[in-house]
Design an enzyme around this catalytic site. Structure first.
Site, PDB file in Angstrom:
ATOM      1  N   GLU A  98      11.669   7.225 -15.244  1.00 27.08           N
ATOM      2  CA  GLU A  98      12.416   5.960 -15.289  1.00 27.08           C
ATOM      3  C   GLU A  98      12.864   5.607 -16.710  1.00 27.08           C
ATOM      4  O   GLU A  98      12.445   4.589 -17.280  1.00 27.08           O
ATOM      5  CB  GLU A  98      11.566   4.822 -14.711  1.00 27.08           C
ATOM      6  CG  GLU A  98      11.264   5.030 -13.263  1.00 27.08           C
ATOM      7  CD  GLU A  98      10.658   3.827 -12.550  1.00 27.08           C
ATOM      8  OE1 GLU A  98      10.820   3.717 -11.331  1.00 27.08           O
ATOM      9  OE2 GLU A  98      10.016   2.990 -13.218  1.00 27.08           O
TER      10      GLU A  98
ATOM     11  N   GLU B 209      10.456   8.858  -5.966  1.00 25.35           N
ATOM     12  CA  GLU B 209       9.545   7.746  -5.671  1.00 25.35           C
ATOM     13  C   GLU B 209      10.187   6.851  -4.630  1.00 25.35           C
ATOM     14  O   GLU B 209      11.363   6.512  -4.754  1.00 25.35           O
ATOM     15  CB  GLU B 209       9.261   6.889  -6.922  1.00 25.35           C
ATOM     16  CG  GLU B 209       8.353   7.531  -7.927  1.00 25.35           C
ATOM     17  CD  GLU B 209       8.011   6.601  -9.086  1.00 25.35           C
ATOM     18  OE1 GLU B 209       7.903   5.379  -8.877  1.00 25.35           O
ATOM     19  OE2 GLU B 209       7.853   7.118 -10.205  1.00 25.35           O
TER      20      GLU B 209
HETATM   21  C1  BG6 Z   1       7.777   2.937 -10.763  1.00 27.73           C
HETATM   22  C2  BG6 Z   1       6.892   3.782 -11.614  1.00 27.73           C
HETATM   23  O1  BG6 Z   1       8.342   2.024 -11.606  1.00 27.73           O
HETATM   24  O2  BG6 Z   1       7.243   2.163  -9.763  1.00 27.73           O
HETATM   25  C3  BG6 Z   1       5.503   3.991 -11.080  1.00 27.73           C
HETATM   26  O3  BG6 Z   1       7.477   5.011 -11.941  1.00 27.73           O
HETATM   27  C4  BG6 Z   1       5.030   2.719 -10.393  1.00 27.73           C
HETATM   28  O4  BG6 Z   1       4.697   4.388 -12.148  1.00 27.73           O
HETATM   29  C5  BG6 Z   1       5.959   2.424  -9.240  1.00 27.73           C
HETATM   30  O5  BG6 Z   1       3.711   2.763  -9.989  1.00 27.73           O
HETATM   31  C6  BG6 Z   1       5.559   1.245  -8.374  1.00 27.73           C
HETATM   32  O6  BG6 Z   1       5.388   0.096  -9.146  1.00 27.73           O
HETATM   33  P1  BG6 Z   1       4.041  -0.726  -9.127  1.00 27.73           P
HETATM   34  O7  BG6 Z   1       4.200  -1.761 -10.171  1.00 27.73           O
HETATM   35  O8  BG6 Z   1       3.903  -1.269  -7.777  1.00 27.73           O
HETATM   36  O9  BG6 Z   1       2.955   0.262  -9.437  1.00 27.73           O
END
Ligand code: BG6
Length: 472
Positions: free
Chosen positions: A179, A370
């Protein structure tokens, strides 16, 4: 038609959110270790509260995380049981170079990842490695100020050279920075930036971003030189930005926000600073300093593929609107979508829209690295977990992804959900915000056995993979 035969189904995790063991194996401290849970976390992630050592009374969730450091064999076996074809993981920079500027890597750290890759191989799982997932050695922050300093490029490349050489028979899929656009929203987490009083923060962020962009291009060059089979991707936090209304001013605001995000990928994929960025950054006095040769480097070594995280779409208005949460990005509240328990919009069609937009813009293979739902899971009395809400979220997103492949013709290499095993939340540091198919018995107060339990979604995703996305 369906998904291609070799479609890479799997899941994604990050070292700092799962490994723990931060004082083991000769590992050094990293920025991510120093993000406490609780109310100060946000301020620190954003670079406004400098703590470069652990403070008494603070809880640092990454210190133990889910103790993947000691459970990785069992954990990877479970991923194998689900039929994973790919496992996205990240390297903790400070396991390899504890301070960051040493000449020689730490053998114990390298061996740890060797073992992980060997374990993956046992189950036919291909690793997809993020070189830096919000990771920056604290020593480099103290000594150089993190990515604001150009010398970071060399330290990062030194890490890359070691990784590409050591793991050349084990890894061919790489992502340079997780990211990368997060640097604008969480600059301490994204680039080890702590702001000094009175400085122009925007300028510092774009300077650091420029260093990361050059480092990413040079890493791509190096990866190809060391092993021509290597494929290198960029990675950005995606999510189409909708105008709040069809009012031209709202549409314009949405376009500006899109460009702010796409700027990074424009450089990494097309190989040059787009005109809109050049003009606007110059006008605002925040155009980064470049060295002779930088432009040529960016031009010559674009990425092979484009990866992104997608949790939600965003919404923007030219006026003031009620705001919504969503992965550290500010967004107007969209009245046409549902929201998660953490207030993030849920917009499966937005994934199809995003896939189309990214493909239209770059015409390169894409990888969704993701996507997932953070929710609190409450085990039944017998320990079983029925996470139907997670299944529903993933099903709807995969359905839209399928349409984008089948009906819109986007080129997609694979899909890794976030995250197959419960882990620490990056944004909040909470344990109770769970994403996994596998439950980890660790509670918010640190209690629990660390035992892993298959949730209902485990069996559901296993079927999805087995049928190559036909049975959802
Ligand atoms: C993304 C990241 O921004 O979102 C992850 O690459 C992160 O590291 C994921 O865990 C989900 O966000 P959060 O704040 O719910 O963990």
């Amino acid at each position: 038609m369906g998904f291609p035969e070799n479609f890479l189904w799997g899941g994604a995790m990050a070292a700092n959110q799962c490994e723990g063991g931060i004082f083991e194996g000769g590992r050094g401290l990293a920025n991510v270790d120093l993000c406490p849970s609780g109310s100060r976390r946000q301020e620190i992630l954003r670079g406004h509260g400098k703590i470069l050592q652990m403070e008494p009374g603070c809880h640092y969730p990454s210190a133990e995380a889910i103790d993947f450091y000691h459970h990785f064999r069992e954990d990877i076996r479970l991923l194998g049981e689900m039929g994973f074809r790919v496992f996205r993981l990240s390297i903790a920079w400070t396991r390899i170079f504890p301070k960051g500027d040493e000449e020689k890597p730490n053998e114990e750290g390298l061996r740890f990842y060797d073992e992980i890759f060997e374990e993956c191989k046992k189950y036919g799982i291909q690793p997809l490695v993020t070189i830096s997932h919000f990771d920056c050695p604290v020593y480099l922050i103290e000594k150089y100020g993190g990515w604001r300093d150009r010398r970071m490029i060399d330290f990062y490349l030194c890490l890359c050279r070691v990784l590409f050489t050591r793991y050349q028979d084990k890894v061919t899929l790489w992502l340079t920075f997780n990211e990368i656009n997060m640097i604008l929203h969480a600059p301490f987490m994204g680039a080890g930036l702590c702001f000094r009083e009175g400085e122009n923060e925007e300028l510092v962020k774009y300077q650091a971003a420029h260093h990361e962009l050059v480092a990413s291009a040079l890493a791509t060059k190096l990866a190809h030189e060391i092993n021509p089979k290597n494929q290198v991707g960029c990675m950005f936090a995606a999510g189409s930005v909708y105008p709040f209304s069809c009012r031209p001013e709202d549409v314009w605001e949405a376009l500006l926000k899109e460009q702010e995000n796409y700027f990074f990928v424009d450089v990494q994929s097309r190989g040059y600073y787009p005109a809109y960025a050049k003009i606007r950054l110059q006008k605002r006095g925040i155009f980064p300093q470049m060295q002779t040769g930088d432009e040529e480097i960016l031009k010559k070594y674009p990425v092979d593929f484009i990866s992104f995280s997608y949790y939600n779409s965003r919404c923007v208005s030219a006026g003031t609107q009620e705001m919504a949460e969503g992965n550290l990005f500010q967004s107007a509240k969209n009245p046409f979508v549902n929201y998660s328990d953490w207030g993030w919009p849920i917009d499966p069609l937005g994934l199809r829209i995003t896939l189309n937009q990214v493909y239209d813009r770059y015409q390169k293979p894409m990888f969704i690295v993701e996507n997932g739902l953070g929710a609190e899971d409450i085990p039944e009395a017998d320990g079983k977990i029925f996470d139907d809400y997670r299944i529903e979220y993933l099903r709807e997103h995969i359905q839209e992804m399928k349409k984008a492949v089948e009906e819109d013709g986007v080129e997609l290499m694979g899909y890794t959900s976030w995250a197959p095993i419960d882990l620490i939340s990056a944004g909040t540091g909470e344990m109770k915000k769970r994403y996994g198919f596998i439950y980890v018995d660790k509670q918010e107060d640190g209690s629990g056995t660390r035992k892993r339990t298959r949730k209902k979604s485990f069996y559901w995703y296993q079927k999805v993979i087995e049928t190559n996305g036909e049975e959802l």
